[in-house]
Design a protein around this motif. Sequence first.
Motif, PDB file in Angstrom:
ATOM      1  N   PRO A   1      -7.558   6.917  -6.334  1.00 12.98           N
ATOM      2  CA  PRO A   1      -6.285   6.413  -5.893  1.00 12.98           C
ATOM      3  C   PRO A   1      -6.416   4.949  -5.620  1.00 12.98           C
ATOM      4  CG  PRO A   1      -6.739   8.448  -4.777  1.00 12.98           C
ATOM      5  CD  PRO A   1      -7.838   8.120  -5.683  1.00 12.98           C
ATOM      6  N   LEU A   2      -5.259   4.274  -6.272  1.00 18.91           N
ATOM      7  CA  LEU A   2      -5.246   2.876  -5.750  1.00 18.91           C
ATOM      8  C   LEU A   2      -4.978   2.438  -4.522  1.00 18.91           C
ATOM      9  CD1 LEU A   2      -5.485  -0.016  -7.217  1.00 18.91           C
ATOM     10  CD2 LEU A   2      -2.943   0.282  -7.513  1.00 18.91           C
ATOM     11  N   ALA A   3      -4.222   3.336  -3.655  1.00 19.98           N
ATOM     12  CA  ALA A   3      -4.218   2.743  -2.325  1.00 19.98           C
ATOM     13  C   ALA A   3      -5.296   2.877  -1.637  1.00 19.98           C
ATOM     14  CB  ALA A   3      -2.868   3.574  -1.762  1.00 19.98           C
ATOM     15  N   GLU A   4      -6.091   3.935  -1.696  1.00 22.26           N
ATOM     16  CA  GLU A   4      -7.223   4.287  -1.011  1.00 22.26           C
ATOM     17  C   GLU A   4      -8.348   2.843  -1.426  1.00 22.26           C
ATOM     18  OE1 GLU A   4      -8.897   8.135  -1.444  1.00 22.26           O
ATOM     19  OE2 GLU A   4      -7.082   8.905  -0.979  1.00 22.26           O
ATOM     20  N   LYS A   5      -8.530   2.638  -2.805  1.00 22.99           N
ATOM     21  CA  LYS A   5      -9.280   1.815  -3.283  1.00 22.99           C
ATOM     22  C   LYS A   5      -8.796   0.519  -2.340  1.00 22.99           C
ATOM     23  CE  LYS A   5     -10.717   1.219  -7.465  1.00 22.99           C
ATOM     24  NZ  LYS A   5     -11.147   1.289  -8.936  1.00 22.99           N
ATOM     25  N   LEU A   6      -7.842  -0.081  -2.528  1.00 20.97           N
ATOM     26  CA  LEU A   6      -7.432  -1.409  -1.985  1.00 20.97           C
ATOM     27  C   LEU A   6      -7.765  -1.389  -0.400  1.00 20.97           C
ATOM     28  CD1 LEU A   6      -4.051  -2.126  -3.664  1.00 20.97           C
ATOM     29  CD2 LEU A   6      -6.097  -2.948  -4.034  1.00 20.97           C
ATOM     30  N   GLU A   7      -7.306  -0.173   0.321  1.00 19.07           N
ATOM     31  CA  GLU A   7      -7.906   0.043   1.509  1.00 19.07           C
ATOM     32  C   GLU A   7      -9.506  -0.273   1.892  1.00 19.07           C
ATOM     33  OE1 GLU A   7      -4.461   2.650   3.389  1.00 19.07           O
ATOM     34  OE2 GLU A   7      -6.167   3.761   2.758  1.00 19.07           O
TER      35      GLU A   7
ATOM     36  N   LEU B   1       0.817  -1.320  -0.061  1.00 19.81           N
ATOM     37  CA  LEU B   1       0.038   0.179   0.060  1.00 19.81           C
ATOM     38  C   LEU B   1       0.736   1.131  -0.038  1.00 19.81           C
ATOM     39  CD1 LEU B   1      -2.791  -0.938   2.619  1.00 19.81           C
ATOM     40  CD2 LEU B   1      -3.007  -0.755  -0.051  1.00 19.81           C
ATOM     41  N   GLY B   2       2.104   1.142   0.478  1.00 16.66           N
ATOM     42  CA  GLY B   2       2.792   2.451   0.756  1.00 16.66           C
ATOM     43  C   GLY B   2       3.453   2.640  -0.568  1.00 16.66           C
ATOM     44  N   ALA B   3       3.861   1.554  -1.196  1.00 10.43           N
ATOM     45  CA  ALA B   3       4.199   1.682  -2.533  1.00 10.43           C
ATOM     46  C   ALA B   3       3.315   2.188  -3.358  1.00 10.43           C
ATOM     47  CB  ALA B   3       5.002   0.417  -3.076  1.00 10.43           C
ATOM     48  N   ALA B   4       2.185   1.680  -3.384  1.00  7.55           N
ATOM     49  CA  ALA B   4       1.231   2.185  -4.322  1.00  7.55           C
ATOM     50  C   ALA B   4       1.056   3.726  -4.096  1.00  7.55           C
ATOM     51  CB  ALA B   4      -0.189   1.701  -4.088  1.00  7.55           C
ATOM     52  N   ARG B   5       0.987   4.165  -2.989  1.00  7.66           N
ATOM     53  CA  ARG B   5       0.839   5.755  -2.358  1.00  7.66           C
ATOM     54  C   ARG B   5       1.979   6.412  -2.889  1.00  7.66           C
ATOM     55  NH1 ARG B   5      -0.671   4.496   2.092  1.00  7.66           N
ATOM     56  NH2 ARG B   5      -3.020   4.423   2.063  1.00  7.66           N
ATOM     57  N   MET B   6       3.068   5.925  -2.590  1.00  7.79           N
ATOM     58  CA  MET B   6       4.381   6.886  -2.969  1.00  7.79           C
ATOM     59  C   MET B   6       4.284   6.862  -4.799  1.00  7.79           C
ATOM     60  SD  MET B   6       7.719   5.756  -0.792  1.00  7.79           S
ATOM     61  CE  MET B   6       7.431   3.944  -0.994  1.00  7.79           C
ATOM     62  N   ALA B   7       3.914   6.000  -5.347  1.00  7.21           N
ATOM     63  CA  ALA B   7       3.950   6.004  -6.857  1.00  7.21           C
ATOM     64  C   ALA B   7       2.809   6.701  -7.479  1.00  7.21           C
ATOM     65  CB  ALA B   7       3.688   4.580  -7.346  1.00  7.21           C
ATOM     66  N   GLY B   8       1.786   7.195  -6.191  1.00  6.53           N
ATOM     67  CA  GLY B   8       0.760   7.957  -6.912  1.00  6.53           C
ATOM     68  C   GLY B   8      -0.095   7.339  -7.952  1.00  6.53           C
TER      69      GLY B   8
END
Length: 340
Positions: free
Chosen positions: A63-69, A47-54
């Motif tokens: 945003p992918l990180a928010e979707k996965l959460e 999740l951190g990588a998805a967030r850092m990669a934007g």
Amino acid sequence: MPCGVKLELEKELSLKNRIITIPAPKKLSAPKMFAPLRKKAGPAKILGAARMAGIVDELDGEPLAEKLERFAAAQTAELIAVCFDEDPKTSADQAVLRENADQVLAGLELAAQACGVRSRKIAAASREEVNRVRKDCPGTEFLVAGIRYPAVALLRRKLADQGGKAGLIGAQACAALAAAAGRGLAQSETVVTVAGDGASNWVNCRVRIGTPLRDVLAAGKPVPGTAAVAVGSSVNGRCVTDLTEPVTAVTRCVIAMKRLPRRPALPCVGCGRCERACPRGIIPWLILQQLETGSPNPFRLFNVERCIRCQACSIVCPSQIPLAAAVERAEKIKEGRSDP
């Protein structure tokens, strides 16, 4: 009879060649990079990588990180990579699957790990497309989306009818997650289809996010006198006049048109095609009938709040009535946001 509109798909022109790369404008900064993940990284690291990669999912702009959460919180049962394009002229995600199936699968597996989902599948346009990429995705289960518009909504409906909680992720978001985890690359590119009767060269382009639309349009070799350019969809996209507008992660296509569409509406003939086409159980002809009374009863505006603005009803109407606009107006009346 199945829901949706069976459209003549026009994808082969843009799929016949490999994805071309458009040089990035000099004014754009170099893509951001960070440390790639180690093997067997846990959900928090992914999740951190998805967030850092934007990473932004091209399917819905989330945003992918928010979707996965969100999928994790909802205890989603299976994760599905959407590797088809429901628009009749767009083939960007289909092209990504053809050329980078292994990366799409790698990203899907990382996404599934991040939200604690065991079952993951790839949704492709047809059985032929599945057979084309199956060798690159050993052991993967596939779904066939079909060629009825709007295919994504129909897929969601099918999955809901089966009783499972399924989460959908775009093919390009999956590939971007694989690149972020494996190489430490931020999301900086997207694949866009250039098509339409105003383009002499239908093509899929890999383009840096932030590139002006005019540069993408140029790859399609627009014919002289092109009257309009639309982005988003050839069905319900929006026309743009400022071609310096930048490409974003959700820019799926650029459609060049020789002329603006003209839709002279005729009276409703009561054929019921709009009702059969709607993937959400709305009866557009009945809604129109209520609106035409001049004092529609809000209690008879059935299901209008479920409209997803796919325009399927308007597309299939033989009288060229803008039924989607009528349903939208009815929704506002029902919610008290507009006078009858």
